[in-house]
Design an enzyme around this catalytic site. Sequence first.
Site, PDB file in Angstrom:
ATOM      1  N   TRP A 174       0.830  -1.213   0.000  1.00 59.05           N
ATOM      2  CA  TRP A 174       0.000   0.000   0.000  1.00 59.05           C
ATOM      3  C   TRP A 174       0.859   1.256   0.000  1.00 59.05           C
ATOM      4  CZ3 TRP A 174      -1.909   2.622   4.951  1.00 59.05           C
ATOM      5  CH2 TRP A 174      -0.991   2.465   5.988  1.00 59.05           C
ATOM      6  N   ASP A 175       2.139   1.114   0.330  1.00 58.70           N
ATOM      7  CA  ASP A 175       3.072   2.248   0.302  1.00 58.70           C
ATOM      8  C   ASP A 175       2.951   2.993  -1.026  1.00 58.70           C
ATOM      9  OD1 ASP A 175       3.884  -0.063   1.788  1.00 58.70           O
ATOM     10  OD2 ASP A 175       5.860   0.784   2.107  1.00 58.70           O
TER      11      ASP A 175
ATOM     12  N   GLU B 197       0.036  -3.521  12.217  1.00 56.88           N
ATOM     13  CA  GLU B 197       0.184  -4.983  12.120  1.00 56.88           C
ATOM     14  C   GLU B 197       0.515  -5.649  13.446  1.00 56.88           C
ATOM     15  OE1 GLU B 197       3.069  -4.326   9.200  1.00 56.88           O
ATOM     16  OE2 GLU B 197       1.818  -4.973   7.552  1.00 56.88           O
TER      17      GLU B 197
ATOM     18  N   LYS C 229       2.190  -0.839  16.010  1.00 54.09           N
ATOM     19  CA  LYS C 229       3.437  -0.769  15.247  1.00 54.09           C
ATOM     20  C   LYS C 229       3.531   0.575  14.535  1.00 54.09           C
ATOM     21  CE  LYS C 229       5.828  -3.176  11.502  1.00 54.09           C
ATOM     22  NZ  LYS C 229       5.642  -4.024  10.318  1.00 54.09           N
ATOM     23  N   GLN C 230       2.387   1.042  14.078  1.00 53.24           N
ATOM     24  CA  GLN C 230       2.378   2.265  13.269  1.00 53.24           C
ATOM     25  C   GLN C 230       0.999   2.925  13.337  1.00 53.24           C
ATOM     26  OE1 GLN C 230       3.141  -0.442  10.008  1.00 53.24           O
ATOM     27  NE2 GLN C 230       1.859   0.820   8.716  1.00 53.24           N
TER      28      GLN C 230
HETATM   29  C1  BGC Z   1       4.781  -2.033   7.246  1.00 49.60           C
HETATM   30  C2  BGC Z   1       3.762  -2.040   6.128  1.00 49.60           C
HETATM   31  C3  BGC Z   1       4.469  -1.684   4.842  1.00 49.60           C
HETATM   32  C4  BGC Z   1       5.638  -2.614   4.599  1.00 49.60           C
HETATM   33  C5  BGC Z   1       6.449  -2.237   3.399  1.00 49.60           C
HETATM   34  C6  BGC Z   1       5.878  -3.005   6.913  1.00 49.60           C
HETATM   35  O1  BGC Z   1       6.840  -2.999   7.922  1.00 49.60           O
HETATM   36  O2  BGC Z   1       4.182  -2.377   8.462  1.00 49.60           O
HETATM   37  O3  BGC Z   1       2.758  -1.100   6.406  1.00 49.60           O
HETATM   38  O4  BGC Z   1       3.575  -1.749   3.794  1.00 49.60           O
HETATM   39  O5  BGC Z   1       6.493  -2.595   5.716  1.00 49.60           O
HETATM   40  O6  BGC Z   1       7.030  -0.974   3.560  1.00 49.60           O
END
Ligand code: BGC
Length: 635
Positions: A251-252, A381, A492-493
Amino acid sequence: RTLDLRNGCLRRRSRLRTPQGATLQIDSERLVSLDADVLGIRFSVTSIDYSGTLTLASTIRTGQRPARQGDDPRIGVVGSHRLDTLAVAADANVASLAQRTRQSGIALCCAQAHRLDGGPLVFLDAESEDHRAVQRFRAELQPGQSAALEKFVAYASSGEGVTDALAPVVDAIALAVQTANDGYAALAATQAATLDAFWRDADIDVVGDARTQLSLRFNLFHLMQSASRHARSGTAAKGLTGEGYEGHCFWDTEVFVLPVMLYTAPEIARAMLGYRYRTLDAARANAREMNHPRGALYPWRTIAGAECSAHYPSGSAAYHINADIAYAIGLYLDATGDTGFLLEGGAEMLFETARIWPQAGHFDPLRDGAFGIHDVTGPDEYTALVDNNFYTNRMAQRHLLRAVAAWESLSASHPQELRALAERLSLAQDEIDLWRRAAEAMQLPVDARLDILAQDDTFLHKPRWDLTDHNHDRPLLLDFHPLTLYRHQVCKQADVVMALALAGDGFDAGLKRRSYDYYEAITTHDSTLSPAIHGIVASELDLHEKALHYFTEALRVDLDDLHGNTDHGVHMAAMAGSWLGVAWGFAGLRVIDGELAFTPTLPPGWNGYRFGVHWRGRRLRVDVARDGVRYRLSG
Ligand code: BGC
């Protein structure tokens, strides 16, 4: 080493002392073209005090061992399968090596050609074997003399499972030879012109702060050179800079990189959406695999369109990817006014992806018929497989409304084309009505006791993780089983905060502030995606010191190797987050109901900043200074 952002090339000078004590100076300049699938190198060796023979070996080498995963699941899969070599050859004029992936059957050929231009170097010999093709050149050197060559490397690939696997060999050789005929100077001139056009609109200045300014430009350069500029391939989380995440797109791409490209180089944003359209059939297949009889579900991580997640709770369950892509389509339509795009895949993607929501959720009779979405994973996550993830529900709501709006606008402007599309998709008005009802009844719960937005139905009932002595250098995911993390309130985020950044309009400011404070306190930012988003919402909430702090985390993530893993590739989303930190954060750029709006602020200690935004075919320069803000429209 000098990375020249204006001309898009890397220069390197080194001195080499041979075991016999002679000194040679090596100068190289290399560029990876932004316009064609080639790279060029101008290479010279100067003898300082050496007399004798110089041999240069110009090699294509494959079969490198992948990066070692160690205990970090983010790097890649240990021992990833080697590729099959299809053809390898080398002679005086060209060398080439073609390989094919074992699962997807994609063929890739790399070919090289050189220019010697009458210097002392002459062709010596050529050799090839399974993983190597080499051409050698020789010169006799005296002190003060230089031997120079230009090298050109071209790449060509087939689609998935294409049977004529040797076609890329022909293409790559032709391109390498053609580029060599044109020469390095021509390649460099085209590169400089492309970058000139880009920087003219996209340049970003920070008045009186050269370090921040250069960091922003460095990030922007990385974004524009790694974003896919044709629909054939996606934009990976690490761009093309390392093996982390195995080259996968997440999704980035749509939520971080695409908005930056949209406002600085909209044709690249369009190409990025073209890639998703090209993989729509694969998303349909993925939906069937996930037992959805209708619609398309984009994979959480992919290269060619198939789901490549190894751990479904933190992979395939991230259904928000569909809403993220719809969000990007919406941003694109608003910013470009390119309604033709709806007919060229945009509407089809919006409709097919919207169809998934009523299959992943329902009108819950125990909640007075409110629409809930079940067993999905949001951006955070450290929590998985939940009901009513706030981010997912909010973004799905926007997605459904965007799909309804596209349907309505096409029924008014292009009824025949819409009818044909609807027939092809077996889509009828009752499904559109269902989308509208689901959006209107979407659950976006506020916790009555804490008076904050709830991340999901159960999150706030779990024990809080104690972050008092948390070591921020090591992400929790490396030390704890996912289930342990899932059982706690720890993020986590950004998740709720992320939803507030992308679709926060309409929420009361007090509710936003309380929610921000609450979630910020339990967020580890173990994902580099997180700080920039916290910074953007902090700006909106007038938390200016915090905003600057988080912006800097995103800005310097790779320049200062803040997560200790830049050697696995740069963090494209965080880099994009730094630009967004200026535009969405400090300048408060928002698009609400299709209208562009700004709420500019000046970060503490800054004297001013300027950046460019493309908007509906016009170019806007935003200039924020101590004494006010100037908006200049050009083009
Ligand atoms: C993040 C995801 C992201 C992925 C790739 C993961 O560590 O939690 O949100 O899409 O890294 O950057």
